[in-house]
Enzyme design. Structure first.
Site, PDB file in Angstrom:
ATOM      1  N   TYR A   1      15.059  31.808   1.719  1.00  0.00           N
ATOM      2  CA  TYR A   1      13.965  32.578   1.772  1.00  0.00           C
ATOM      3  C   TYR A   1      13.928  33.043   3.322  1.00  0.00           C
ATOM      4  O   TYR A   1      14.458  32.404   4.430  1.00  0.00           O
ATOM      5  CB  TYR A   1      12.690  31.825   1.763  1.00  0.00           C
ATOM      6  CG  TYR A   1      12.551  31.622   0.413  1.00  0.00           C
ATOM      7  CD1 TYR A   1      12.291  32.568  -0.732  1.00  0.00           C
ATOM      8  CD2 TYR A   1      12.011  30.085  -0.218  1.00  0.00           C
ATOM      9  CE1 TYR A   1      12.088  32.297  -2.193  1.00  0.00           C
ATOM     10  CE2 TYR A   1      11.843  29.872  -1.385  1.00  0.00           C
ATOM     11  CZ  TYR A   1      11.747  30.846  -2.356  1.00  0.00           C
ATOM     12  OH  TYR A   1      11.186  30.495  -3.757  1.00  0.00           O
TER      13      TYR A   1
ATOM     14  N   LYS B   1       0.969  -1.212   0.023  1.00  0.00           N
ATOM     15  CA  LYS B   1      -0.052  -0.143   0.146  1.00  0.00           C
ATOM     16  C   LYS B   1       0.932   1.271   0.047  1.00  0.00           C
ATOM     17  O   LYS B   1       2.046   1.204   0.340  1.00  0.00           O
ATOM     18  CB  LYS B   1      -0.862   0.109   1.283  1.00  0.00           C
ATOM     19  CG  LYS B   1      -0.177   0.166   2.674  1.00  0.00           C
ATOM     20  CD  LYS B   1      -1.177  -0.214   3.645  1.00  0.00           C
ATOM     21  CE  LYS B   1      -0.198  -0.276   4.937  1.00  0.00           C
ATOM     22  NZ  LYS B   1      -1.037  -0.907   6.157  1.00  0.00           N
TER      23      LYS B   1
HETATM   24  C1  LIG Z   1      -0.378  -2.110   6.710  1.00  0.00           C
HETATM   25  C2  LIG Z   1      -0.710  -3.315   7.369  1.00  0.00           C
HETATM   26  C3  LIG Z   1       0.084  -4.330   7.522  1.00  0.00           C
HETATM   27  C4  LIG Z   1       1.445  -4.253   7.362  1.00  0.00           C
HETATM   28  O1  LIG Z   1       2.113  -3.694   8.706  1.00  0.00           O
HETATM   29  P1  LIG Z   1       3.590  -3.590   8.794  1.00  0.00           P
HETATM   30  O2  LIG Z   1       3.727  -3.312  10.270  1.00  0.00           O
HETATM   31  O3  LIG Z   1       4.113  -2.515   8.117  1.00  0.00           O
HETATM   32  O4  LIG Z   1       4.119  -5.137   8.694  1.00  0.00           O
HETATM   33  C5  LIG Z   1      -0.573  -5.451   7.663  1.00  0.00           C
HETATM   34  N1  LIG Z   1      -1.863  -5.713   7.841  1.00  0.00           N
HETATM   35  C6  LIG Z   1      -2.759  -4.720   7.685  1.00  0.00           C
HETATM   36  C7  LIG Z   1      -4.200  -4.872   7.902  1.00  0.00           C
HETATM   37  C8  LIG Z   1      -2.228  -3.417   7.259  1.00  0.00           C
HETATM   38  O5  LIG Z   1      -3.099  -2.268   7.231  1.00  0.00           O
END
Ligand SMILES: *Cc1c(COP(=O)(O)O)cnc(C)c1O
Length: 365
Positions: free
Chosen positions: A262, A36
């Site tokens: 800036y 993601k």
């Molecule tokens: C993002 C996510 C993960 C991965 O988590 P990590 O801590 O990055 O390993 C696993 N399961 C769900 C439902 C997530 O949203």
């Protein structure tokens, strides 16, 4: 595209980390990798191509559009959409993405959409809330869910999962074990009611590290792939995957009293040599890192940001550094440097990495 700044993805380090986590699993445990948010701020397509080559079992994204981008790039692995929205469920089906069904609202809408097609046994994933209180059904919903599944043969429960709230925090072990126990109860109930066996999964990266024996049928690896395990001992065993680099665009000499950038935020108290670097806050360099709060590496020497971070550039002090226009600049290239920036910004590697903007070019090395 800011082609002067590059986020390098180290393929062999990634394969190493993947193998590290695989080695922790039982032979039959499946591996899902969460890609993601552009694969934690890197590049979901490039990462997924590597993962497809390395034969992981599943991918997951948060939103349908992220999955569509992967399909359009030719990714064939099954993809779970963790946070589908009702307004694009039909699109999700068009690309054969697999929704996480987390509420009756999503569930009934999805049934309607599948009934308008001639698809059968469409893969879905059921999410249960065991204490994170973010998304998911309650254990009390199991019977009602299974009745709906049996009624509409069009859906197939490919997996059932939950998410841990504090798998990285061993002070919360008791709470985590309560979550795992609730999940076990849900699993038993579903196994009793359903006439086939879905994949059960609950562990994220820190879960794999700290609660290895509760891997059930699959685990969901995220941040660990990039070399972070929310635990120093494990992080030290992993390799850093992502490096952010840029170049010196121009060198300037400030005379005593001259200012730079800036708001004239930095005024030279002596003759100062500066380098202008082709990366700024639009690329993900937080403005809090300006005015002496962060050092980049140029020819192995530390150069502190002077003045304010601009949208497209930063200026650094290179008075004591032998360097020239066109030289490489390293923003980060190790877990240590990523942690150090995250600490300065009072955040975690997850947020720091996902802040690197899409303007920065991504390359696999
Ligand atoms: C993002 C996510 C993960 C991965 O988590 P990590 O801590 O990055 O390993 C696993 N399961 C769900 C439902 C997530 O949203």
């Amino acid at each position: 595209m800011n082609s002067a700044s590059v986020l390098e993805i180290n393929e062999s380090a990634l394969a190493y980390n993947l193998a590290y986590f695989k080695a922790k699993l039982n032979k039959n445990t499946k591996l899902l990798v969460v890609v993601k948010a552009f694969s934690y701020g890197s590049d979901a397509v490039l990462i997924s191509e590597i993962l497809q080559k390395n034969k992981v079992d599943y991918l997951a994204v948060a939103y349908a559009n992220e999955g569509i981008a992967l399909r359009n790039a030719g990714i064939k692995l099954p993809i779970i959409v963790l946070h589908p929205q009702i307004n694009n469920l039909a699109l999700l089906v068009k690309y054969y993405l697999e929704p996480n069904i987390y509420s009756f609202n999503v569930f009934t809408e999805f049934i309607k959409i599948i009934q308008q097609t001639n698809l059968s046994e469409y893969p879905i994933h059921l999410k249960f809330n065991t204490g994170l209180n973010r998304l998911g059904f309650s254990i009390n919903d199991v019977k009602k869910i299974i009745l709906l599944i049996e009624k509409y043969k069009t859906l197939k429960v490919t997996s059932v999962f939950s998410h841990l709230a504090a798998s990285e925090d061993l002070n919360e072990k008791e709470f985590t074990l309560t979550q795992i126990n609730s999940f076990k109860k849900i699993k038993l109930e579903i196994e009793n009611l359903l006439d086939y066996k879905p994949i059960f999964h609950i562990l994220n990266t820190s879960g794999i590290v700290n609660y290895t024996k509760y891997q059930f049928d699959m685990v969901r690896l995220g941040i660990g792939l990039y070399g972070f395990a929310n635990d120093k001992k494990t992080t030290d065993k992993l390799k850093n995957v992502l490096s952010l680099k840029s170049v010196i665009s121009q060198i300037h000499i400030l005379e005593k009293g001259n200012s730079i950038g800036y708001n004239r935020a930095f005024k030279a108290t002596k003759k100062t040599k500066t380098a202008t670097i082709a990366i700024g806050h639009a690329d993900g360099i937080n403005r809090k890192l300006g005015n002496g709060n962060f050092e980049v590496l140029i020819n192995n020497k530390k150069a502190s940001i002077i003045g304010n971070v601009c949208m497209d550039m930063i200026m650094v002090d290179v008075t004591e550094i032998t360097c020239k226009e066109g030289d490489q600049v390293i923003i980060f290239d190790s877990q240590k440097s990523i942690h150090s920036i995250a600490n300065k910004l009072e955040t975690i590697p997850y947020e720091l990495l996902t802040m690197i903007s899409q303007r920065v070019k991504r390359v696999v090395v």
